[in-house]
Scaffold this motif. Structure first.
Motif: not given
Length: 594
Positions: A283-307
């Protein structure tokens, strides 16, 4: 309609086969609808040795994630030591099977079989595809278990083997993305994303496979010229077995502690790598959130990735360029919406110098043109005013065929061209299109360069090389450094074939982040146009619509733009979903920026 839900195909593995030494082919499973899951049956009670081997081979082509069914055809010890992920060997047809006479009598407790075939390719443990040739011969040894009286395989080659049709059904090519480590684009501070194509099993959680592959790092061939934003040792958090986006198409990726201390900028780069890598999966992925030690590190949407990073496939050239009937450089709207082509601003559009071939810088501010006799290379600004300067390069070849190739610009703003002079054949680089030409080292090059095309990522180059009347398409890795005494050192390393079956390559162009369009001819064949991957594999999908008498081809890395060719009808364009259309009857040498 029958495949509206996932089906299950059971491979019985019970075809009758002889015990003697004649050769039989193991039938390849027909290509299935992409929604069909294929599973194999375990060995039947009292199955004969040939049926055991055939059942095992069929199990290798199933969608069993960890080959658990295939392992049931092995002895306990063989099941522990067999490593199916080590290599996938692709044969022209399903493997043939022959009983070796030296394996013992028919009523003995051990038998030796040989798998045979013609090799087409191999996919290594990194997922990297490499064309292969020659014959395939591997032994499979069977024993009868004294306790159960059942035949099982106790000796076999590592990896898996299958026919080409099964490989095409089971595997898919996906680009994972890293960042160029030796380029700094002149257009801004962004880094350049580089596609690294690998093959994964299509219906065995391809999304999780690709994220794991991305975290492990680039393939060996590409590794020297790219970097990853993921800290060394970064993996999925222990216990994570599958990744699935939520109903908002957001994918959360839990990572181990190696990623726990990264900053926001690095985290965005990591998320961009994942988004680029998963862009064509379902399925399509429009946003990715990264986690470590149970906490969110960042979140990036598809329209932000090309920047975060520049990709060739999303850069939009404004114009298509070519040489008109007056041998001037002209342009028309890249998307085909423009009317009559207009001369470009600047001296190369004024007709003061008759041109044979051209290249336009990726920022569309400079143009390079080779004179109609192939002898001189000019580089000029595409701004109004000025006069024609001196050539930046001159060839001493005796005939136009022995002089300069068409030039090509890289993402650094440097200009590449080959001098075909038999007495001084070489690949040259002009930094920013000016100054003293730098001879590019090309270890392993055997032949004379006929054509040069640099990829938008600036770390790969496509060369058409001619030797003994045969032209080959080779892909090389561009490495940059410094000489021991100072000064830049540029080389093209590890050249590899991307279209080995073609004996004549007429013209090429990059047509995506890891794809080229090639016009050529097989031995005793007719001219054809096809797409090829940089690793030498054939991408899915149909080839371009047929066109006769093609002399030059131009494609953009953005596959939304029309394919353009110079043929016996002049300049023609192939819009999406349409047939070839005439652009200019007298034009030649079409190019997009690059």
């Amino acid at each position: 309609m029958a495949y509206s839900a996932c089906g299950v195909v059971l491979l019985a593995g019970c075809a009758s086969m002889p015990d003697s030494g004649d050769l039989r082919g193991v039938e390849s499973t027909p290509r299935q609808d992409t929604q069909v899951r294929v599973f194999a049956m375990p060995p039947q009670e009292d199955a004969k040795p040939p049926t055991i081997v055939q059942g095992f081979l069929e199990a290798l082509t199933s969608d069993d994630p960890h080959y658990e069914t295939a392992r049931k055809y092995l002895t306990a010890e063989a099941a522990k030591t067999w490593q199916p992920e080590r290599v996938t060997t692709v044969l022209a047809e399903g493997p043939g099977l022959v009983v070796e006479p030296s394996g013992g009598r028919q009523d003995s407790d051990d038998l030796l079989f040989t798998l045979t075939g013609s090799k087409v390719a191999a996919v290594d443990s990194q997922g990297a595809y490499a064309p292969a040739g020659g014959s395939y011969h591997q032994s499979v040894h069977l024993v009868r278990d004294p306790k159960t009286d059942q035949w099982r395989i106790d000796g076999l080659p590592q990896g898996v083997v299958m026919g080409k049709s099964d490989f095409q059904r089971n595997y898919m090519s996906v680009d994972k993305y890293y960042f160029a480590s030796n380029t700094t684009p002149t257009t801004g501070a962004q880094t350049v994303a580089v596609a690294d194509p690998v093959y994964v099993r299509e219906r065995v959680d391809a999304m999780t496979q690709m994220v794991r592959s991305l975290l492990r790092g680039p393939t060996t061939w590409l590794g020297p010229v790219v970097r990853s934003s993921f800290p060394t040792g970064t993996e999925l958090r222990k216990g994570v077995t599958a990744l699935t986006p939520d109903d908002q198409n957001k994918l959360t990726v839990p990572l181990n502690d190696k990623a726990a201390r990264i900053g926001s900028t690095v985290c965005d780069s990591m998320a961009a790598q994942i988004l680029f890598t998963l862009q064509k999966l379902t399925p399509a992925v429009d946003e990715v959130a990264l986690e470590a030690r149970g906490k969110q590190l960042c979140s990036l949407a598809e329209d932000q990735a090309d920047r975060v990073a520049v990709r060739g496939s999303v850069q939009d050239p404004a114009y298509l360029y070519f040489v008109d009937g007056k041998h001037r450089l002209v342009r028309t709207a890249a998307d085909g919406s423009g009317g009559k082509p207009d001369p470009v601003p600047g001296v190369l559009g004024e007709g003061d110098k008759d041109l044979q071939s051209v290249a336009v810088s990726r920022d569309e501010r400079k143009a390079a043109g080779v004179s109609i006799d192939g002898k001189s290379l000019y580089v000029e600004s595409m701004a109004s005013g000025g006069s024609l300067g001196n050539p930046v390069l001159t060839s001493g070849g005796a005939t136009p065929r022995d002089r300069l190739t068409a030039p090509s610009w890289d993402t650094e703003g440097d200009l590449w061209v080959a001098d075909r002079n038999p007495r001084d054949s070489r690949l040259l680089l002009l930094e920013q299109g000016a100054g003293e030409p730098l001879t590019v080292e090309t270890p392993g090059l055997d032949g004379r360069i006929k054509d040069v095309r640099v990829a938008a990522d600036g770390v790969r180059i496509a060369l058409v090389v001619e030797k003994d009347g045969r032209q080959s398409l080779l892909i090389g890795r561009i490495e940059r450094g410094e000489k021991s005494g100072g000064g830049p050192l540029v080389s093209v390393q590890e050249l590899r074939s991307a279209a080995s079956e073609l004996e004549e390559v007429t013209t090429i162009s990059w047509a995506g982040d890891s794809r080229l369009v090639v016009v050529g001819r097989e031995q005793e064949g007719v001219q054809q146009m096809r797409y090829v991957q940089v690793d030498g594999s054939t991408p899915e999908g149909p080839p371009p619509a047929a066109l006769t008498g093609v002399k030059e081809i131009a494609a953009s890395e953005d596959d939304q733009l029309p394919l353009v060719a110079y043929s016996e009808d002049g300049i023609v364009r192939l819009p999406s979903g349409a047939q070839w259309q005439k652009v200019d009857a007298d034009g030649t040498a079409p190019v997009y920026p690059g």
